[in-house]
Design an enzyme around this catalytic site. Sequence first.
Site, PDB file in Angstrom:
ATOM      1  N   ASP A 184       0.826  -1.197   0.000  1.00 10.79           N
ATOM      2  CA  ASP A 184       0.000   0.000   0.000  1.00 10.79           C
ATOM      3  C   ASP A 184       0.867   1.257   0.000  1.00 10.79           C
ATOM      4  OD1 ASP A 184      -2.764   1.245   0.511  1.00 10.79           O
ATOM      5  OD2 ASP A 184      -1.560   2.092   2.132  1.00 10.79           O
ATOM      6  N   GLU A 236       1.444  -0.383  -5.018  1.00  9.02           N
ATOM      7  CA  GLU A 236       0.558   0.728  -5.337  1.00  9.02           C
ATOM      8  C   GLU A 236       1.459   1.947  -5.571  1.00  9.02           C
ATOM      9  OE1 GLU A 236      -3.387   3.014  -3.615  1.00  9.02           O
ATOM     10  OE2 GLU A 236      -1.801   2.451  -2.227  1.00  9.02           O
TER      11      GLU A 236
END
Length: 536
Positions: A210, A260
């Site tokens: 993330d 990401e």
Amino acid sequence: MKGSPLEPADRNWWRSAAIYQVYVRSFADGDGDGTGDLAGVRARLPYLVELGVDALWFTPWYLSPLADGGYDVADYRTIDPQFGTLAEAEKLIAEAGELGIRTIVDIVPNHVSDQHPWFRAAVAAGPGSPERALFHFRAGRGDAGQIPPNDWIGEFGGTPWTRLPDGEWYLHLFAPEQPDLNWDHPAVRTEHEDVLRFWFDRGVAGVRIDSAVLPAKDPALPDFTPGTDPHPYVDRDDLHDIYRSWRAVADQYDGVFVGEVWLPDTERFVRYLRPDELHTAFNLSFLACPWDAGRLRASIDETLAEHAPVGAPATWVLCNHDVTRTVTRYGRADDTGFAFERKRFGTPTDLELGTRRARAAALLSLALPGAVYLYQGEELGLPEAEIPRELIQDPMHSRSGGTDPGRDGCRVPLPWVADAPYAGFGSTGEPWLPQPAGWAAYAADRQAADPHSMLSLYRAALALRRARPGFRSTGLTWLDAAPGVLAFERGEGLRCVANLSAAPVRLPAHGAVLLASGPLTEDGRLPADTAVWLSA
């Protein structure tokens, strides 16, 4: 139940996989308390096998106060009790593997929860303590230290600094409940490598990272001047050493990373995909692209070109747990792209038009070379739900001062059974987010019985994608096409044509129609906002 055990020797599965994102809290409720859980996922494994996906990516299922949907992690080695137990997670990983479905978990390196033992100890220990060195604590500016240490703007808006009663401030690029870690501290690096090993030892096949470009900070934490290079906290060179050390851990398990990576600079983006760093990264430019043939083709070309030098496969994503659902976005008259700063309440949309375009986009994205990510409910054609303001839980809404509707609209619990309470999401408990009126019309059981439904389209497309070797070729060749039409060929004469123009168009020469997102015209032309797969 269809499916087959995983082949350990298939080390390149991730290069062309169809990966399904599971937001556990909203997927299926197994115990009837209104919150999705691992028991609900296990019960729906037959559905996922029938759908035809190769892997499941789980957004954080760890112990968390859920201040930011689980991305505020208090303990990576414990499953949040709302979702189940570590033993259930291990059983889910094993059962999915027996059915031929791999598991990817989520790691959030930028920050932890304010309930994490490290942060609680840091708050208790006070200024100047070794415990605080694991985070970014600073004295404030001004005569009494009442001004935040710098002028940064948080990812959710406002200052990313919160002051404690002892006078020091701590950094949190996201919500105050998510204190940023200090990645210059060796204990932070060691802990995360141990967490990776913990989950690889339990059989996961990969890890999604993330906010992968945010963890490293300029140690001086200076004010931000637009245009400054290097940026004080985005895409710093220090990150590459971190991910090289992670890659060394993953290689011991044949594990895979997907990052990401939100970066507009192609050259900077591709550095994360060098052979000793991340295996793949999300293609967020394609996700944010409007329904426009020229811009989609440019995104596809740029994506393939930037991945080619490092030999990494592209990834294709239409939506996820942070983004307005495709059906709603593509039905808008003025802006069919996506940007967080443009999200507003009450934006009108034509769901019939959006659904037609979303069906075409499904065939377009599934025909491209590389891996594809599907977000739960995408295969049901779910629209974005507008949550009543008083029931919104996403901190993005409150941090924006109430102007941003937040991300809850794409996180509404799924409809499974049309005639069951709460559309079959759970047996008794009211779902944690309200389901809109008419949600049952999208239920999986109703769509499974309809050969023309969105679910049936996805099942057919994923089955063809898996069965035909041509879909695993590494490139594509563009074909001559009319303005507003995307047409390309893959291996073994497979062709995809997507008509984004306003009028029907003639198809190129072909042997057979393999699959179409909607009916052709009576004279065999491809209507507007429709896509088709052809064989030579």
